[in-house]
Design a protein around this motif. Structure first.
Motif, PDB file in Angstrom:
ATOM      1  N   ARG A  96      40.319  54.150  29.683  1.00 50.24           N
ATOM      2  CA  ARG A  96      41.203  53.913  30.565  1.00 50.24           C
ATOM      3  C   ARG A  96      40.556  53.397  31.874  1.00 50.24           C
ATOM      4  NH1 ARG A  96      46.486  57.041  29.912  1.00 50.24           N
ATOM      5  NH2 ARG A  96      46.952  55.728  31.455  1.00 50.24           N
ATOM      6  N   ARG A  97      40.906  52.506  32.691  1.00 53.13           N
ATOM      7  CA  ARG A  97      40.462  51.948  33.720  1.00 53.13           C
ATOM      8  C   ARG A  97      41.460  51.899  34.899  1.00 53.13           C
ATOM      9  NH1 ARG A  97      35.179  51.433  32.522  1.00 53.13           N
ATOM     10  NH2 ARG A  97      34.745  50.528  30.730  1.00 53.13           N
ATOM     11  N   ASP A  98      41.076  51.404  36.092  1.00 53.72           N
ATOM     12  CA  ASP A  98      41.716  51.317  37.154  1.00 53.72           C
ATOM     13  C   ASP A  98      43.150  51.016  37.045  1.00 53.72           C
ATOM     14  OD1 ASP A  98      39.528  52.529  38.456  1.00 53.72           O
ATOM     15  OD2 ASP A  98      38.895  50.688  39.154  1.00 53.72           O
ATOM     16  N   ILE A  99      43.966  50.980  37.909  1.00 51.36           N
ATOM     17  CA  ILE A  99      45.552  50.524  37.897  1.00 51.36           C
ATOM     18  C   ILE A  99      45.117  49.212  38.767  1.00 51.36           C
ATOM     19  CG2 ILE A  99      47.605  50.790  38.898  1.00 51.36           C
ATOM     20  CD1 ILE A  99      47.182  53.721  38.172  1.00 51.36           C
ATOM     21  N   VAL A 100      45.634  48.057  38.317  1.00 57.49           N
ATOM     22  CA  VAL A 100      45.411  46.791  38.782  1.00 57.49           C
ATOM     23  C   VAL A 100      46.862  46.332  39.311  1.00 57.49           C
ATOM     24  CG1 VAL A 100      44.635  44.518  38.793  1.00 57.49           C
ATOM     25  CG2 VAL A 100      43.469  46.186  37.792  1.00 57.49           C
ATOM     26  N   LYS A 101      47.153  45.888  40.420  1.00 56.53           N
ATOM     27  CA  LYS A 101      48.283  45.373  40.811  1.00 56.53           C
ATOM     28  C   LYS A 101      48.224  44.256  41.781  1.00 56.53           C
ATOM     29  CE  LYS A 101      50.801  49.556  40.550  1.00 56.53           C
ATOM     30  NZ  LYS A 101      52.068  49.259  39.979  1.00 56.53           N
ATOM     31  N   LYS A 102      49.078  43.148  41.773  1.00 59.49           N
ATOM     32  CA  LYS A 102      49.048  42.111  42.676  1.00 59.49           C
ATOM     33  C   LYS A 102      50.352  42.025  43.474  1.00 59.49           C
ATOM     34  CE  LYS A 102      45.975  38.812  40.605  1.00 59.49           C
ATOM     35  NZ  LYS A 102      45.542  37.162  40.266  1.00 59.49           N
ATOM     36  N   SER A 103      50.305  41.443  44.508  1.00 55.98           N
ATOM     37  CA  SER A 103      51.346  41.147  45.361  1.00 55.98           C
ATOM     38  C   SER A 103      51.437  40.078  45.929  1.00 55.98           C
ATOM     39  CB  SER A 103      51.578  42.244  46.541  1.00 55.98           C
ATOM     40  OG  SER A 103      52.609  42.136  47.354  1.00 55.98           O
ATOM     41  N   LYS A 104      52.638  39.390  46.234  1.00 52.61           N
ATOM     42  CA  LYS A 104      52.721  37.997  46.988  1.00 52.61           C
ATOM     43  C   LYS A 104      53.022  38.524  48.321  1.00 52.61           C
ATOM     44  CE  LYS A 104      54.770  35.131  43.531  1.00 52.61           C
ATOM     45  NZ  LYS A 104      55.961  34.337  43.306  1.00 52.61           N
ATOM     46  N   MET A 105      52.070  38.460  49.329  1.00 50.25           N
ATOM     47  CA  MET A 105      52.142  38.808  50.807  1.00 50.25           C
ATOM     48  C   MET A 105      52.564  37.524  51.670  1.00 50.25           C
ATOM     49  SD  MET A 105      49.226  41.938  50.688  1.00 50.25           S
ATOM     50  CE  MET A 105      49.463  42.117  52.520  1.00 50.25           C
ATOM     51  N   GLY A 106      53.590  37.744  52.416  1.00 42.51           N
ATOM     52  CA  GLY A 106      53.996  36.452  53.163  1.00 42.51           C
ATOM     53  C   GLY A 106      53.332  36.340  54.238  1.00 42.51           C
TER      54      GLY A 106
ATOM     55  N   THR B 245      57.454  43.022  45.064  1.00 47.27           N
ATOM     56  CA  THR B 245      56.412  41.911  44.780  1.00 47.27           C
ATOM     57  C   THR B 245      55.378  42.177  43.910  1.00 47.27           C
ATOM     58  OG1 THR B 245      55.434  41.994  46.663  1.00 47.27           O
ATOM     59  CG2 THR B 245      57.513  40.720  46.758  1.00 47.27           C
ATOM     60  N   LEU B 246      55.252  43.520  43.671  1.00 51.31           N
ATOM     61  CA  LEU B 246      54.008  43.804  42.890  1.00 51.31           C
ATOM     62  C   LEU B 246      54.294  43.820  41.380  1.00 51.31           C
ATOM     63  CD1 LEU B 246      53.305  47.635  44.670  1.00 51.31           C
ATOM     64  CD2 LEU B 246      51.958  45.498  44.736  1.00 51.31           C
ATOM     65  N   VAL B 247      53.099  43.116  40.836  1.00 56.32           N
ATOM     66  CA  VAL B 247      52.996  42.848  39.432  1.00 56.32           C
ATOM     67  C   VAL B 247      51.794  43.875  38.762  1.00 56.32           C
ATOM     68  CG1 VAL B 247      52.487  41.014  37.700  1.00 56.32           C
ATOM     69  CG2 VAL B 247      53.800  40.661  39.623  1.00 56.32           C
ATOM     70  N   SER B 248      51.915  44.642  37.708  1.00 58.15           N
ATOM     71  CA  SER B 248      51.167  45.572  37.322  1.00 58.15           C
ATOM     72  C   SER B 248      50.545  44.724  35.997  1.00 58.15           C
ATOM     73  CB  SER B 248      51.714  46.848  36.860  1.00 58.15           C
ATOM     74  OG  SER B 248      52.378  47.434  37.888  1.00 58.15           O
ATOM     75  N   TYR B 249      49.127  45.047  35.867  1.00 56.02           N
ATOM     76  CA  TYR B 249      48.406  44.666  34.946  1.00 56.02           C
ATOM     77  C   TYR B 249      47.496  45.917  34.083  1.00 56.02           C
ATOM     78  CZ  TYR B 249      48.723  39.924  36.831  1.00 56.02           C
ATOM     79  OH  TYR B 249      49.352  38.929  37.481  1.00 56.02           O
ATOM     80  N   GLU B 250      47.990  45.923  33.178  1.00 50.75           N
ATOM     81  CA  GLU B 250      47.321  46.769  32.085  1.00 50.75           C
ATOM     82  C   GLU B 250      45.801  46.551  32.033  1.00 50.75           C
ATOM     83  OE1 GLU B 250      48.437  49.796  31.142  1.00 50.75           O
ATOM     84  OE2 GLU B 250      50.432  49.264  32.076  1.00 50.75           O
ATOM     85  N   ASN B 251      44.734  47.680  32.013  1.00 50.94           N
ATOM     86  CA  ASN B 251      43.578  47.392  32.194  1.00 50.94           C
ATOM     87  C   ASN B 251      42.910  48.250  31.246  1.00 50.94           C
ATOM     88  OD1 ASN B 251      41.249  45.984  33.152  1.00 50.94           O
ATOM     89  ND2 ASN B 251      40.973  47.418  34.998  1.00 50.94           N
ATOM     90  N   ASP B 252      43.736  49.041  30.483  1.00 49.51           N
ATOM     91  CA  ASP B 252      42.919  49.478  29.321  1.00 49.51           C
ATOM     92  C   ASP B 252      42.200  49.000  28.361  1.00 49.51           C
ATOM     93  OD1 ASP B 252      44.425  51.717  30.691  1.00 49.51           O
ATOM     94  OD2 ASP B 252      45.782  52.213  29.204  1.00 49.51           O
ATOM     95  N   GLN B 253      41.285  49.531  27.682  1.00 53.98           N
ATOM     96  CA  GLN B 253      40.384  48.791  26.905  1.00 53.98           C
ATOM     97  C   GLN B 253      40.327  49.842  25.497  1.00 53.98           C
ATOM     98  OE1 GLN B 253      36.827  48.392  28.569  1.00 53.98           O
ATOM     99  NE2 GLN B 253      37.121  46.634  29.723  1.00 53.98           N
ATOM    100  N   SER B 254      40.254  49.226  24.207  1.00 58.23           N
ATOM    101  CA  SER B 254      39.867  49.795  23.185  1.00 58.23           C
ATOM    102  C   SER B 254      38.855  49.306  22.430  1.00 58.23           C
ATOM    103  CB  SER B 254      41.113  49.808  22.116  1.00 58.23           C
ATOM    104  OG  SER B 254      41.124  50.461  21.061  1.00 58.23           O
ATOM    105  N   VAL B 255      37.860  50.280  21.896  1.00 60.27           N
ATOM    106  CA  VAL B 255      36.665  49.806  21.262  1.00 60.27           C
ATOM    107  C   VAL B 255      36.522  50.615  19.848  1.00 60.27           C
ATOM    108  CG1 VAL B 255      34.139  49.793  21.514  1.00 60.27           C
ATOM    109  CG2 VAL B 255      35.473  49.514  23.499  1.00 60.27           C
ATOM    110  N   LEU B 256      35.870  49.842  19.134  1.00 57.60           N
ATOM    111  CA  LEU B 256      35.961  50.464  17.756  1.00 57.60           C
ATOM    112  C   LEU B 256      34.313  50.756  17.561  1.00 57.60           C
ATOM    113  CD1 LEU B 256      37.427  51.137  15.131  1.00 57.60           C
ATOM    114  CD2 LEU B 256      36.926  48.782  14.291  1.00 57.60           C
ATOM    115  N   ILE B 257      33.939  52.032  17.360  1.00 54.21           N
ATOM    116  CA  ILE B 257      32.513  52.513  17.373  1.00 54.21           C
ATOM    117  C   ILE B 257      32.531  53.357  15.933  1.00 54.21           C
ATOM    118  CG2 ILE B 257      30.668  53.759  18.315  1.00 54.21           C
ATOM    119  CD1 ILE B 257      31.416  52.957  20.968  1.00 54.21           C
TER     120      ILE B 257
END
Length: 71
Positions: free
Chosen positions: A61-71, A41-53
């Motif tokens: 690179r940011r934290d790993i983000v996951k969501k789950s449906k918990m019954g 039931t886990l869904v991953s979300y990419e949390n990386d960012q790109s910046v032009l300087i």
């Protein structure tokens, strides 16, 4: 010992991106081994960012983000 040139942070991110490993680790640590988080039931979300300087594309690179449906 085999050295792959991979940093500890990169190795941990690679390991925790696997839903089965992520669920097993968190179920063990936070729920005393009870299967509260189902890896299916886990869904991953990419949390990386790109910046032009100064015309340079800098990736963060940011934290790993996951969501789950918990019954």
């Amino acid at each position: 010992m085999i050295h792959s040139g991979m940093t500890c942070d990169t190795a941990a991110r690679t390991l925790l991106r696997d839903n089965e490993v992520f669920a097993s680790l968190f179920n063990t640590v936070f729920f005393d081994g009870e299967e509260v988080i189902d890896y299916k039931t886990l869904v991953s979300y990419e949390n990386d960012q790109s910046v032009l300087i100064d015309h340079q594309d800098i990736k963060r690179r940011r934290d790993i983000v996951k969501k789950s449906k918990m019954g």
